[in-house]
Design a protein around this motif. Structure first.
Motif, PDB file in Angstrom:
ATOM      1  N   VAL A   1       0.786  -1.226   0.066  1.00  0.00           N
ATOM      2  CA  VAL A   1      -0.173   0.045   0.019  1.00  0.00           C
ATOM      3  C   VAL A   1       0.815   1.297  -0.030  1.00  0.00           C
ATOM      4  O   VAL A   1       0.745   2.024  -0.741  1.00  0.00           O
ATOM      5  CB  VAL A   1      -1.019   0.126   1.078  1.00  0.00           C
ATOM      6  CG1 VAL A   1      -1.769   1.417   1.228  1.00  0.00           C
ATOM      7  CG2 VAL A   1      -1.886  -1.176   0.969  1.00  0.00           C
ATOM      8  N   VAL A   2       2.015   1.193   0.885  1.00  0.00           N
ATOM      9  CA  VAL A   2       2.834   2.297   0.804  1.00  0.00           C
ATOM     10  C   VAL A   2       3.365   2.394  -0.767  1.00  0.00           C
ATOM     11  O   VAL A   2       3.503   3.727  -1.148  1.00  0.00           O
ATOM     12  CB  VAL A   2       4.090   2.109   1.691  1.00  0.00           C
ATOM     13  CG1 VAL A   2       5.480   3.348   1.667  1.00  0.00           C
ATOM     14  CG2 VAL A   2       3.647   1.974   3.075  1.00  0.00           C
ATOM     15  N   ASP A   3       3.757   1.691  -1.443  1.00  0.00           N
ATOM     16  CA  ASP A   3       4.337   1.616  -2.797  1.00  0.00           C
ATOM     17  C   ASP A   3       3.226   1.993  -3.717  1.00  0.00           C
ATOM     18  O   ASP A   3       3.466   3.010  -4.528  1.00  0.00           O
ATOM     19  CB  ASP A   3       4.763   0.210  -3.204  1.00  0.00           C
ATOM     20  CG  ASP A   3       5.995  -0.289  -2.474  1.00  0.00           C
ATOM     21  OD1 ASP A   3       6.690   0.521  -1.846  1.00  0.00           O
ATOM     22  OD2 ASP A   3       6.437  -1.526  -2.765  1.00  0.00           O
TER      23      ASP A   3
ATOM     24  N   PHE B   1       2.148   6.050   8.785  1.00  0.00           N
ATOM     25  CA  PHE B   1       2.092   5.677   7.099  1.00  0.00           C
ATOM     26  C   PHE B   1       2.544   6.721   6.240  1.00  0.00           C
ATOM     27  O   PHE B   1       3.102   6.655   5.179  1.00  0.00           O
ATOM     28  CB  PHE B   1       0.580   5.184   6.732  1.00  0.00           C
ATOM     29  CG  PHE B   1       0.257   4.931   5.495  1.00  0.00           C
ATOM     30  CD1 PHE B   1       0.689   3.851   4.798  1.00  0.00           C
ATOM     31  CD2 PHE B   1      -0.130   5.991   4.625  1.00  0.00           C
ATOM     32  CE1 PHE B   1       0.442   3.520   3.338  1.00  0.00           C
ATOM     33  CE2 PHE B   1      -0.573   5.795   3.276  1.00  0.00           C
ATOM     34  CZ  PHE B   1      -0.034   4.395   2.794  1.00  0.00           C
ATOM     35  N   TRP B   2       1.996   7.990   6.482  1.00  0.00           N
ATOM     36  CA  TRP B   2       2.357   9.145   5.789  1.00  0.00           C
ATOM     37  C   TRP B   2       3.833   9.371   5.936  1.00  0.00           C
ATOM     38  O   TRP B   2       4.602   9.804   5.101  1.00  0.00           O
ATOM     39  CB  TRP B   2       1.604  10.368   6.342  1.00  0.00           C
ATOM     40  CG  TRP B   2       0.118  10.177   6.259  1.00  0.00           C
ATOM     41  CD1 TRP B   2      -0.866  10.558   7.265  1.00  0.00           C
ATOM     42  CD2 TRP B   2      -0.598  10.130   4.826  1.00  0.00           C
ATOM     43  NE1 TRP B   2      -2.118  10.051   6.830  1.00  0.00           N
ATOM     44  CE2 TRP B   2      -1.713  10.089   5.392  1.00  0.00           C
ATOM     45  CE3 TRP B   2      -0.191   9.804   3.566  1.00  0.00           C
ATOM     46  CZ2 TRP B   2      -3.213   9.783   4.399  1.00  0.00           C
ATOM     47  CZ3 TRP B   2      -1.361   9.576   2.844  1.00  0.00           C
ATOM     48  CH2 TRP B   2      -2.658   9.523   3.149  1.00  0.00           C
ATOM     49  N   ALA B   3       4.309   8.976   7.117  1.00  0.00           N
ATOM     50  CA  ALA B   3       5.447   9.212   7.416  1.00  0.00           C
ATOM     51  C   ALA B   3       6.610   8.222   6.508  1.00  0.00           C
ATOM     52  O   ALA B   3       7.893   8.670   6.549  1.00  0.00           O
ATOM     53  CB  ALA B   3       6.072   9.033   9.029  1.00  0.00           C
TER      54      ALA B   3
ATOM     55  N   GLY C   1      -3.255  17.593   4.863  1.00  0.00           N
ATOM     56  CA  GLY C   1      -4.104  16.423   5.193  1.00  0.00           C
ATOM     57  C   GLY C   1      -5.607  16.998   5.833  1.00  0.00           C
ATOM     58  O   GLY C   1      -5.674  18.065   6.434  1.00  0.00           O
ATOM     59  N   GLU C   2      -6.458  16.200   5.583  1.00  0.00           N
ATOM     60  CA  GLU C   2      -7.736  16.552   5.969  1.00  0.00           C
ATOM     61  C   GLU C   2      -7.755  15.984   7.398  1.00  0.00           C
ATOM     62  O   GLU C   2      -8.023  14.701   7.599  1.00  0.00           O
ATOM     63  CB  GLU C   2      -8.853  15.763   4.973  1.00  0.00           C
ATOM     64  CG  GLU C   2     -10.337  16.143   5.639  1.00  0.00           C
ATOM     65  CD  GLU C   2     -11.624  15.153   5.031  1.00  0.00           C
ATOM     66  OE1 GLU C   2     -12.628  15.673   5.028  1.00  0.00           O
ATOM     67  OE2 GLU C   2     -11.048  14.066   4.635  1.00  0.00           O
TER      68      GLU C   2
ATOM     69  N   SER D   1       3.648  12.834  10.980  1.00  0.00           N
ATOM     70  CA  SER D   1       3.191  12.486   9.755  1.00  0.00           C
ATOM     71  C   SER D   1       3.966  13.061   8.552  1.00  0.00           C
ATOM     72  O   SER D   1       4.235  12.459   7.680  1.00  0.00           O
ATOM     73  CB  SER D   1       1.820  12.950   9.179  1.00  0.00           C
ATOM     74  OG  SER D   1       1.710  14.145   9.332  1.00  0.00           O
ATOM     75  N   THR D   2       4.801  13.981   8.986  1.00  0.00           N
ATOM     76  CA  THR D   2       5.376  15.011   7.884  1.00  0.00           C
ATOM     77  C   THR D   2       4.532  15.585   7.048  1.00  0.00           C
ATOM     78  O   THR D   2       5.165  16.222   6.022  1.00  0.00           O
ATOM     79  CB  THR D   2       6.774  14.304   7.239  1.00  0.00           C
ATOM     80  OG1 THR D   2       6.225  13.486   6.149  1.00  0.00           O
ATOM     81  CG2 THR D   2       7.373  13.245   8.179  1.00  0.00           C
ATOM     82  N   MET D   3       3.531  15.645   7.112  1.00  0.00           N
ATOM     83  CA  MET D   3       2.580  16.598   6.316  1.00  0.00           C
ATOM     84  C   MET D   3       2.546  17.790   6.522  1.00  0.00           C
ATOM     85  O   MET D   3       3.231  18.478   7.615  1.00  0.00           O
ATOM     86  CB  MET D   3       0.905  16.322   6.566  1.00  0.00           C
ATOM     87  CG  MET D   3       0.321  14.743   6.250  1.00  0.00           C
ATOM     88  SD  MET D   3      -1.278  14.685   6.526  1.00  0.00           S
ATOM     89  CE  MET D   3      -1.307  14.345   8.164  1.00  0.00           C
ATOM     90  N   ASP D   4       2.608  18.765   5.562  1.00  0.00           N
ATOM     91  CA  ASP D   4       2.887  20.246   5.531  1.00  0.00           C
ATOM     92  C   ASP D   4       1.752  20.948   6.339  1.00  0.00           C
ATOM     93  O   ASP D   4       2.076  22.023   6.964  1.00  0.00           O
ATOM     94  CB  ASP D   4       3.080  20.942   4.333  1.00  0.00           C
ATOM     95  CG  ASP D   4       4.491  20.143   3.696  1.00  0.00           C
ATOM     96  OD1 ASP D   4       5.378  20.015   3.857  1.00  0.00           O
ATOM     97  OD2 ASP D   4       4.189  19.594   2.265  1.00  0.00           O
TER      98      ASP D   4
END
Length: 427
Positions: free
Chosen positions: A157-159, A188-190, A207-208, A221-224
């Motif tokens: 799923v990551v791929d 997962f996001w990370a 991210g929502e 997560s490293t989301m912005d």
């Protein structure tokens, strides 16, 4: 994080509704393309004329109903068109300097997705669930049987998500809105996002997130950025209920996030009652005055600039009223000229003062029906004074003296506002 999001204000569009595509009846995700996506192009000049420079698109990938039940992340929904239509839209946006954000549904897929239709006990499994008596019982998203949850602990799923993101970034988009990001483990996001950034370091990821500890989610997560639902709630609820202490509290909480990230701010989107219906058309400029003078990356939900109305209902088809078909051009949009002008004036202010993106807001004075706000960096300041009540009020405006929008002349550091009056001043 890339620098460009500091200067972007998004026009948020739900493409299937905008283009008048069927949502529930007679949808075949394998049908021949119907070229509806090009209906967006005549509206791009409207985006620029408003002062916006970003196009935040809802789902555009092949799906079975509303678009959030994806069956193929690599194919444009045939209800909207094909790759050629998408490429023309990207090119038209690029010609005007408009950034593009796509809606990535990576928490779940539709039951028509190959991950579900080709599933066997011995084959690779991208889904979360269990085999019982020879059949697969899939976990679903928030009780929606048509939305089958992906297994975010699976490297496959990551791929898949990395491949999807990179495919469309390579096709010219600028970033991703991560649908239902709150339902996906931050780990997962990370794993995903650093791999995507290796190839596309200028990509931006929103991210929502509708609940949870926002700062911690961003860090893990490293989301912005994340959607700022708490501020949205404070704006519309505070105004609708005549309790601006709720707005004051939401702004103070909003400011606390700025040490970690700049949230994505809004007063309307495809999932909520339109702001003109939530608080009444007369008070929409009050909500806009807050949206465009507090920190964050703002968005305008398409149609809100005209004061369109629509109530979200909890039933099948309950989103239809807030996701309508658009006319062929902005000239046919109708609406409330006063609300449109408030958008133009306040977006222009935001353009002149890009420092608002990460600036703190002080609540100078607050009562149930009135509030004064000051957002500043150094000697540069923006002051907002709002009256949502039926009686005149006097509010302090500190160093605000030049009227940007609304009505009110400051005298001796205060401004008199009539019933339901508002004004935005600059120092």
């Amino acid at each position: 994080m890339p620098a460009w999001p500091e200067h972007v204000i998004w026009w948020h569009v739900y493409p299937l509704g905008f283009a008048g595509a069927p949502i529930r009846d007679g949808v075949d995700p394998d049908a021949a393309p119907v070229h509806r996506l090009d209906r967006l192009e005549p509206w791009l000049d409207h985006v620029i004329e408003l002062g916006l420079n970003g196009l935040l698109l809802g789902p555009v990938f092949a799906a079975e109903t509303h678009g959030y039940d994806t069956v193929d992340h690599f194919r444009i929904d045939p209800r909207l068109g094909d790759d050629g239509d998408f490429d023309r839209l990207v090119a038209a946006a690029r010609e005007r300097g408009i950034r593009i954000l796509l809606d990535g549904v990576f928490n779940h897929v539709g039951r028509g997705h190959a991950a579900f239709t080709s599933l066997t006990p011995d084959g690779p499994n991208l889904l979360r669930g269990r085999w019982v008596d020879g059949g697969f019982e899939a976990d679903v998203f928030e009780g929606h049987d048509a939305l089958v949850a992906l297994d975010h602990s699976s490297p496959a799923v990551v791929d898949l998500v990395v491949d999807v993101m990179c495919h469309w970034l390579d096709r010219g988009i600028d970033g991703w809105r991560l649908d239902a990001a709150y339902a996906v483990p931050s780990s997962f996001w990370a794993e995903v996002l650093p791999r995507v950034r290796e190839r596309f370091p200028e990509a931006w990821f929103l991210g929502e997130v509708i609940h949870g500890e926002a700062a911690r989610i961003v860090e893990e997560s490293t989301m912005d950025s994340l959607t700022q639902y708490e501020l949205w709630q404070g704006i519309w609820h505070g105004i609708a209920d005549g309790n601006l202490f709720e707005l004051s509290h939401a702004i103070e909480r909003h400011d606390e996030l700025l040490a970690t990230f700049a949230p994505q701010t809004f007063v309307g989107n495809h999932d909520v009652t339109r702001i003109a219906s939530a608080i009444g058309a007369e008070l929409v400029p009050h909500a806009l005055a807050v949206l465009f003078t507090v920190a964050g990356t703002p968005s305008v939900y398409a149609g809100d600039e005209f004061g369109w109305t629509g109530v979200k209902e909890e039933r099948l088809g309950g989103d239809d009223a807030v996701r309508p078909e658009f006319p062929a051009s902005p000239d046919e949009a109708g609406g409330d000229a006063r609300i449109l002008e408030a958008h133009r004036a306040l977006i222009a202010l935001r353009r002149r003062k890009p420092w608002l993106w990460r600036a703190h807001t002080d609540v100078v004075e607050v009562a149930n029906a009135a509030i004064a706000l000051r957002t500043a960096i150094g000697d540069d300041a923006v002051v907002v004074a709002l009256n949502i009540g039926e009686e005149p009020v006097s509010l302090p405006v500190a160093d605000g003296h030049g009227v940007v929008a609304g009505q009110g002349t400051p005298v001796g550091g205060r401004v008199e506002l009539g019933p339901r009056g508002w004004v935005v001043l600059e120092a």
